[in-house]
Scaffold this motif. Structure first.
Motif, PDB file in Angstrom:
ATOM      1  N   UNK A  58       0.796  -1.217   0.000  1.00 46.46           N
ATOM      2  CA  UNK A  58       0.000   0.000   0.000  1.00 46.46           C
ATOM      3  C   UNK A  58       0.828   1.266   0.000  1.00 46.46           C
ATOM      4  N   UNK A  59       1.981   1.232  -0.656  1.00 47.16           N
ATOM      5  CA  UNK A  59       2.850   2.400  -0.709  1.00 47.16           C
ATOM      6  C   UNK A  59       3.780   2.544   0.483  1.00 47.16           C
ATOM      7  N   UNK A  60       3.694   1.623   1.430  1.00 46.62           N
ATOM      8  CA  UNK A  60       4.566   1.672   2.612  1.00 46.62           C
ATOM      9  C   UNK A  60       5.607   0.570   2.485  1.00 46.62           C
ATOM     10  N   UNK A  61       6.867   0.960   2.560  1.00 49.63           N
ATOM     11  CA  UNK A  61       7.980   0.025   2.442  1.00 49.63           C
ATOM     12  C   UNK A  61       8.390  -0.443   3.831  1.00 49.63           C
ATOM     13  N   UNK A  62       8.098  -1.701   4.151  1.00 46.08           N
ATOM     14  CA  UNK A  62       8.435  -2.268   5.460  1.00 46.08           C
ATOM     15  C   UNK A  62       9.780  -2.989   5.461  1.00 46.08           C
ATOM     16  N   UNK A  63      10.405  -3.098   4.300  1.00 48.67           N
ATOM     17  CA  UNK A  63      11.662  -3.836   4.206  1.00 48.67           C
ATOM     18  C   UNK A  63      12.792  -3.241   5.054  1.00 48.67           C
ATOM     19  N   UNK A  64      12.870  -1.925   5.282  1.00 46.58           N
ATOM     20  CA  UNK A  64      13.953  -1.425   6.134  1.00 46.58           C
ATOM     21  C   UNK A  64      13.911  -1.977   7.560  1.00 46.58           C
TER      22      UNK A  64
END
Length: 91
Positions: free
Chosen positions: A62-68
């Motif tokens: 949803x446009x949020x990058x949780x990979x960091x």
């Protein structure tokens, strides 16, 4: 002898890289940053290859990058294991 010198150097490197990653993640919230100009291009070249490893595991939702989050966790765990393993080697 070498391991006792290498452990603090590796620890310092990981701490500096965590700060660079943190700055990169914070700056990603500002869409008007031109990542092709200095110093942002240098920061991007240093951090994006590592972050891309985790972006292939966890795609943006949803446009949020949780990979960091996973990238920080992996860096801390692997770095801690390496530093403690090097520090525990006999002299």
């Amino acid at each position: 002898m070498i391991a006792q010198t290498l452990a603090p150097a590796l620890s310092n490197f990981i701490q500096i890289y965590v700060v660079l990653l943190f700055v990169r993640v914070l700056l990603s919230w500002f869409p008007n940053i031109d990542w092709s100009s200095n110093p942002w291009a240098i920061l991007s070249q240093l951090t994006d290859p590592y972050l891309n490893l985790f972006r292939s595991i966890i795609p943006p939702l949803g446009g949020i990058d949780l990979s960091p989050i996973l990238a920080f966790l992996a860096l801390q765990v692997v770095g801690g294991l390496l530093v403690s393993g090097l520090a525990s080697l006999p002299v």
